[in-house]
Write an enzyme that holds these catalytic residues in place. Structure first.
Site, short mmCIF file in Angstrom:
data_model
loop_
_atom_site.label_atom_id
_atom_site.label_comp_id
_atom_site.label_asym_id
_atom_site.label_seq_id
_atom_site.Cartn_x
_atom_site.Cartn_y
_atom_site.Cartn_z
N GLU A 1 -71.94 27.33 42.22
CA GLU A 1 -70.65 27.95 42.51
C GLU A 1 -70.21 27.61 43.92
O GLU A 1 -70.97 27.83 44.87
CB GLU A 1 -70.75 29.47 42.32
N HIS B 1 -66.25 33.96 38.81
CA HIS B 1 -67.25 34.98 39.11
C HIS B 1 -66.59 36.26 39.63
O HIS B 1 -66.85 36.71 40.75
CB HIS B 1 -68.28 34.46 40.12
#
Length: 253
Positions: free
Chosen positions: A208, A226
């Site tokens: 990420e 997220h």
């Protein structure tokens, strides 16, 4: 939050006594190093259960009804009307029936879904929603939607691999709002490209921000960055809880 707290970083924090995770999963913290250094780790299971469950439900609806591709079509001047799939009356398989999985089971009650659950430990709260525990293979074979709600550990890394994706019902949808490392992204891409899966809703990634590659070109996937716990209400609750827990922990040292 989700920042990495490595052994090297913890060794440099000479006065550190307590780590309070702003959330639930502590896979980003080197727990072994923290224990060796006498650093206490606190987290708050269940604190973001409703908000994460809401996002899982939102992703289910988005991919089943092609909401994302419809939005893209209109924004680019088109009028594409993709044929979707109903969620009502379908079978939802929940892998991990802790607070988030149980919250999701509770939320879909009005959709008259059959709810299947898989967990190493059976929860009476999950059963009270009408959820039925089955073996993992049975859940994968029968579910129209599979939603993942287990922690990421060494044992659960790539828990959803190519074999298990292949065991899913043809045309089923995979929803992941837990941790990216639970799913083999290459296998997911292949099972989407070959048409075995109907789509996926993905909030978390192995890396990420992610490098999606070919996965980005698959229309049947809805992505979010997220944000499972990212509601105003949940963040304010986490603010208060973290400060209160940190204060209490420091006073008790």
């Amino acid at each position: 939050g989700t920042s990495k707290l490595t052994r090297q970083l913890l060794h440099q924090a000479k006065q550190l006594k307590v780590i309070v995770k702003y959330g639930v999963g502590i896979d980003n913290i080197d727990r072994k190093a923290a224990t060796e250094l006498g650093i206490k780790i606190l987290n708050f299971p269940g604190i973001n259960a409703d908000s994460v469950a809401e996002l899982a439900l939102g992703l289910m609806l988005s991919v089943a009804r092609n909401i994302i591709s419809g939005d893209r079509s209109i924004r680019t001047g088109g009028w594409k009307r993709p044929l979707g799939r109903s969620v009502h009356g379908k079978t939802l398989g929940i892998i991990g029936t802790g607070s988030i999985g149980t919250a999701l089971a509770r939320m879909v009650s009005g959709l008259k879904m059959t709810i299947l659950g898989y967990d190493l430990y059976q929860s009476e709260a999950f059963k009270s929603t009408g959820g039925i525990y089955v073996e993992l293979v049975d859940l994968l074979n029968r579910s129209d939607f599979v939603s993942i709600h287990i922690p990421l550990t060494q044992k659960t890394a790539h828990f959803i691999n190519n074999d298990r994706l292949g065991q899913m019902k043809p045309g089923a949808f995979l929803i992941n709002t837990a941790r990216g490392g639970l799913v083999d992204e290459t296998a997911l891409k292949e099972q989407l490209q070959n048409g075995h899966l109907g789509g996926a809703g993905v909030d978390v990634f192995e890396k990420e921000p992610p490098v999606l590659g070919e996965l980005a070109n698959i229309e049947q996937v809805a992505f979010t960055p997220h944000v499972g716990a990212y509601t105003q209400e949940t963040l304010r609750k986490m603010d208060r809880t973290c400060i209160e827990a940190l204060s209490k922990a420091l006073k008790n040292l």
